[in-house]
Design a protein around this motif. Structure first.
Motif, PDB file in Angstrom:
ATOM      1  N   LEU A 165       0.850  -1.183   0.000  1.00  0.00           N
ATOM      2  CA  LEU A 165       0.000   0.000   0.000  1.00  0.00           C
ATOM      3  C   LEU A 165       0.888   1.236   0.000  1.00  0.00           C
ATOM      4  CD1 LEU A 165      -2.562  -1.096   2.749  1.00  0.00           C
ATOM      5  CD2 LEU A 165      -2.900  -1.152   0.275  1.00  0.00           C
ATOM      6  N   LEU A 166       0.802   2.034  -1.043  1.00  0.00           N
ATOM      7  CA  LEU A 166       1.574   3.259  -1.152  1.00  0.00           C
ATOM      8  C   LEU A 166       0.829   4.366  -0.417  1.00  0.00           C
ATOM      9  CD1 LEU A 166       4.079   4.619  -2.374  1.00  0.00           C
ATOM     10  CD2 LEU A 166       2.676   5.146  -4.385  1.00  0.00           C
ATOM     11  N   CYS A 167       1.503   5.020   0.531  1.00  0.00           N
ATOM     12  CA  CYS A 167       0.869   6.010   1.396  1.00  0.00           C
ATOM     13  C   CYS A 167       1.687   7.303   1.437  1.00  0.00           C
ATOM     14  CB  CYS A 167       0.787   5.486   2.831  1.00  0.00           C
ATOM     15  SG  CYS A 167      -0.018   3.888   2.998  1.00  0.00           S
ATOM     16  N   ALA A 168       0.996   8.397   1.702  1.00  0.00           N
ATOM     17  CA  ALA A 168       1.650   9.680   1.937  1.00  0.00           C
ATOM     18  C   ALA A 168       0.942  10.359   3.097  1.00  0.00           C
ATOM     19  CB  ALA A 168       1.605  10.566   0.701  1.00  0.00           C
ATOM     20  N   LYS A 169       1.736  10.959   3.994  1.00  0.00           N
ATOM     21  CA  LYS A 169       1.196  11.678   5.148  1.00  0.00           C
ATOM     22  C   LYS A 169       1.731  13.090   5.148  1.00  0.00           C
ATOM     23  CE  LYS A 169       0.868   8.079   8.692  1.00  0.00           C
ATOM     24  NZ  LYS A 169      -0.305   8.329   9.516  1.00  0.00           N
ATOM     25  N   LEU A 170       0.850  14.030   5.421  1.00  0.00           N
ATOM     26  CA  LEU A 170       1.255  15.391   5.708  1.00  0.00           C
ATOM     27  C   LEU A 170       1.106  15.559   7.210  1.00  0.00           C
ATOM     28  CD1 LEU A 170       2.136  18.215   4.854  1.00  0.00           C
ATOM     29  CD2 LEU A 170      -0.296  18.772   4.558  1.00  0.00           C
ATOM     30  N   LEU A 171       2.237  15.686   7.891  1.00  0.00           N
ATOM     31  CA  LEU A 171       2.255  15.830   9.343  1.00  0.00           C
ATOM     32  C   LEU A 171       2.499  17.289   9.691  1.00  0.00           C
ATOM     33  CD1 LEU A 171       4.478  12.728  10.170  1.00  0.00           C
ATOM     34  CD2 LEU A 171       1.986  12.896  10.335  1.00  0.00           C
ATOM     35  N   THR A 172       1.643  17.835  10.535  1.00  0.00           N
ATOM     36  CA  THR A 172       1.802  19.202  11.023  1.00  0.00           C
ATOM     37  C   THR A 172       2.276  19.133  12.466  1.00  0.00           C
ATOM     38  OG1 THR A 172       0.026  19.942   9.573  1.00  0.00           O
ATOM     39  CG2 THR A 172       0.631  21.408  11.381  1.00  0.00           C
ATOM     40  N   PHE A 173       3.310  19.901  12.764  1.00  0.00           N
ATOM     41  CA  PHE A 173       3.931  19.877  14.088  1.00  0.00           C
ATOM     42  C   PHE A 173       3.615  21.134  14.881  1.00  0.00           C
ATOM     43  CE2 PHE A 173       6.327  16.968  11.550  1.00  0.00           C
ATOM     44  CZ  PHE A 173       6.701  15.961  12.413  1.00  0.00           C
ATOM     45  N   ARG A 174       3.516  20.947  16.178  1.00  0.00           N
ATOM     46  CA  ARG A 174       3.396  22.048  17.130  1.00  0.00           C
ATOM     47  C   ARG A 174       4.295  21.711  18.310  1.00  0.00           C
ATOM     48  NH1 ARG A 174      -1.711  21.586  18.238  1.00  0.00           N
ATOM     49  NH2 ARG A 174      -1.353  20.475  20.169  1.00  0.00           N
ATOM     50  N   GLU A 175       5.242  22.586  18.589  1.00  0.00           N
ATOM     51  CA  GLU A 175       6.180  22.393  19.701  1.00  0.00           C
ATOM     52  C   GLU A 175       6.881  21.033  19.611  1.00  0.00           C
ATOM     53  OE1 GLU A 175       4.067  23.213  23.328  1.00  0.00           O
ATOM     54  OE2 GLU A 175       3.535  25.229  22.648  1.00  0.00           O
ATOM     55  N   GLY A 176       7.261  20.646  18.393  1.00  0.00           N
ATOM     56  CA  GLY A 176       8.026  19.426  18.180  1.00  0.00           C
ATOM     57  C   GLY A 176       7.231  18.137  18.172  1.00  0.00           C
ATOM     58  N   LYS A 177       5.899  18.224  18.281  1.00  0.00           N
ATOM     59  CA  LYS A 177       5.053  17.028  18.308  1.00  0.00           C
ATOM     60  C   LYS A 177       4.055  17.075  17.155  1.00  0.00           C
ATOM     61  CE  LYS A 177       5.883  15.832  22.897  1.00  0.00           C
ATOM     62  NZ  LYS A 177       5.875  14.591  23.583  1.00  0.00           N
ATOM     63  N   ILE A 178       3.643  15.909  16.722  1.00  0.00           N
ATOM     64  CA  ILE A 178       2.666  15.810  15.642  1.00  0.00           C
ATOM     65  C   ILE A 178       1.304  16.252  16.171  1.00  0.00           C
ATOM     66  CG2 ILE A 178       1.460  14.246  14.071  1.00  0.00           C
ATOM     67  CD1 ILE A 178       4.067  12.506  14.176  1.00  0.00           C
ATOM     68  N   ALA A 179       0.767  17.311  15.570  1.00  0.00           N
ATOM     69  CA  ALA A 179      -0.528  17.844  15.975  1.00  0.00           C
ATOM     70  C   ALA A 179      -1.633  17.457  14.992  1.00  0.00           C
ATOM     71  CB  ALA A 179      -0.457  19.364  16.097  1.00  0.00           C
ATOM     72  N   ARG A 180      -1.233  17.169  13.759  1.00  0.00           N
ATOM     73  CA  ARG A 180      -2.214  16.771  12.747  1.00  0.00           C
ATOM     74  C   ARG A 180      -1.561  15.804  11.770  1.00  0.00           C
ATOM     75  NH1 ARG A 180      -6.125  20.375   8.844  1.00  0.00           N
ATOM     76  NH2 ARG A 180      -7.432  18.621   8.272  1.00  0.00           N
ATOM     77  N   ASP A 181      -2.306  14.787  11.390  1.00  0.00           N
ATOM     78  CA  ASP A 181      -1.856  13.778  10.432  1.00  0.00           C
ATOM     79  C   ASP A 181      -2.929  13.666   9.366  1.00  0.00           C
ATOM     80  OD1 ASP A 181      -1.478  11.372   9.023  1.00  0.00           O
ATOM     81  OD2 ASP A 181      -0.813  10.267  10.789  1.00  0.00           O
ATOM     82  N   ARG A 182      -2.538  13.993   8.144  1.00  0.00           N
ATOM     83  CA  ARG A 182      -3.453  13.855   7.005  1.00  0.00           C
ATOM     84  C   ARG A 182      -2.874  12.793   6.088  1.00  0.00           C
ATOM     85  NH1 ARG A 182      -4.627  19.728   4.875  1.00  0.00           N
ATOM     86  NH2 ARG A 182      -6.288  18.637   3.793  1.00  0.00           N
ATOM     87  N   LEU A 183      -3.541  11.652   6.036  1.00  0.00           N
ATOM     88  CA  LEU A 183      -3.084  10.485   5.293  1.00  0.00           C
ATOM     89  C   LEU A 183      -3.835  10.372   3.974  1.00  0.00           C
ATOM     90  CD1 LEU A 183      -1.681   7.637   5.044  1.00  0.00           C
ATOM     91  CD2 LEU A 183      -3.681   6.747   6.249  1.00  0.00           C
TER      92      LEU A 183
END
Length: 121
Positions: free
Chosen positions: A90-108
């Motif tokens: 399964l080919l996947c792509a994630k856009l991870l948004t960070f806040r203060e060094g931690k993942i705050a949002r994951d768009r898969l």
């Protein structure tokens, strides 16, 4: 977070969860993380980590190959291939948004056709 560290954190996170090390993965996830993907939505760290565990079991995850990871100060885009026993690769792509060094949002995003076909039967 620098460009290199966003991509490096995304890589570390992906390596951890795809190898079953959910504790390490959870260390870089914000308590109020939001996930959106083709098969669902979650709010909060506990639900997010449980979702990763459930996905791993559901697809029969055997390994993963990280193909690329790029980032800027607040986001990282990572592309990887999940090798699964139930659905093939399964080919996947994630856009991870960070806040203060931690993942705050994951768009898969991934082509969920094979998964949806199995679920429909």
């Amino acid at each position: 977070m620098t460009q290199q560290s966003a991509a490096a954190t995304a890589r570390t996170f992906s390596d951890a969860w795809t190898s079953g090390d959910f504790e390490t993965a959870a260390n870089v996830v914000a308590e109020d993380v939001v996930f959106d993907g083709p098969l669902g939505h979650t709010d909060g760290k506990a639900a997010y980590i449980e979702g990763l565990k459930g996905l791993s079991r559901f697809v029969g995850l055997t390994s993963a190959n990280i193909l690329a990871a790029y980032g800027d100060d607040t986001q990282a885009l990572i592309m990887y291939e999940l090798v699964t026993s139930n659905f093939g690769n399964l080919l996947c792509a994630k856009l991870l948004t960070f806040r203060e060094g931690k993942i705050a949002r994951d768009r898969l995003t991934f082509d969920s056709y094979t998964v949806r076909q199995v679920q429909a039967t």
